[in-house]
Motif scaffolding. Sequence first.
Motif, PDB file in Angstrom:
ATOM      1  N   LYS A  13       0.827  -1.207   0.000  1.00  0.00           N
ATOM      2  CA  LYS A  13       0.000   0.000   0.000  1.00  0.00           C
ATOM      3  C   LYS A  13       0.861   1.256   0.000  1.00  0.00           C
ATOM      4  O   LYS A  13       0.610   2.204  -0.745  1.00  0.00           O
ATOM      5  N   LYS A  28      -4.150   7.634   1.230  1.00  0.00           N
ATOM      6  CA  LYS A  28      -3.936   6.206   1.504  1.00  0.00           C
ATOM      7  C   LYS A  28      -4.369   5.883   2.922  1.00  0.00           C
ATOM      8  O   LYS A  28      -4.481   6.756   3.783  1.00  0.00           O
ATOM      9  N   VAL A  54      -5.871   4.853  -2.050  1.00  0.00           N
ATOM     10  CA  VAL A  54      -5.288   3.516  -1.932  1.00  0.00           C
ATOM     11  C   VAL A  54      -5.739   2.941  -0.598  1.00  0.00           C
ATOM     12  O   VAL A  54      -5.327   3.418   0.469  1.00  0.00           O
TER      13      VAL A  54
END
Length: 355
Positions: A13, A28, A54
């Motif tokens: 990630k 994210k 993300v």
Amino acid sequence: MAVTGSNGKTTTKDMIASVLSTQFNVTKTHANFNNQIGVPVTLLSMEPNTEVVVVEMGMDHFGELDFLSRLVQPDVAVITMIGEAHIEFFGTRDRIADAKMEIVHGLKEDGTFIFNGDEPLLQERAKEVSQHQRTFGLDDTNTLAGSDITTSRAQTQFKTSLWPNNMYTIPMMGAYNVNNALAALLVADTFHIRPAAAQQAIASFVPTENRTEWLTGYRGEAILSDVYNSNPTAARRVLAAFAAVPTKGQRIAVLGDMLELGDQSDALHMSLASELDPATIASVYLNGEHMRALAEVLQEKYPAGAVHYYQTDQQPQLIADLTATVSADDQVLLKGSHGIHLEKVLTALEAAPEK
């Protein structure tokens, strides 16, 4: 986009966010906020100018990734690998793979499924997925294959099949991290990120705190700390990487129980013996009820006095024995599930001795 996997999902990630940030405004998942609370928090924390989010997704029961995937509705879904994490709740790796595949349930019809092509369990299940598919791994049949891997304490370098003239560097030890980087590079290519930009982003990405990192103890010893979580696949990989790092002194492994392994726990703890050799790792300190099984196996291959076993509540004695032994030239590995709290051992190694 969505990321899951038994190991490597947080690192992947972070890598994906780094490469996509070269061209897009990216939000994210913070740390590993990857559950049914953390994923909505990630979505609600997006800035108005966010172009790509993300999202890391974790699970330990069937149906959880189905819910998260349908909530997020990703354009791209990534599975890093299938291991034994949470096998207590699933029984077999096959059933873990079934649960991980739920990440494609919310994948858009024109989306892309990116997965570890070296894993037969994923290859088999991907046949039922209608969306576009791309694979990564070390086998040259993958869409993106890694090769020419070299690793040191501070970094790992490798080449790839799609850009064979480029040497890629990631600021982490361990050949096992190459697959995480390959997944991120394949995502970058899917989003049409320039190869040179992705290469630079991979080299400079910052991993989430408490992942595998080198630290220095009070006595000068090198400490490889990985105290956030542990499972058999991850432990075997980090042991192999640790054993390959040159040292002037001794290598010392401190291992804590791996949790949520169910009825297979003792056997899976014993499996770590394959990566423990007195020729490369001189002594082993084991902490936790299930580590007793590994201790019994190691007694047969290690010389007397080299294997030290401590029950869960005996960690203070482990700390006393370890700190009395370690020297400036040594390397110490700390690896265990967070519930064993090996971070207390790390704190003791970093602190000045009490007078």
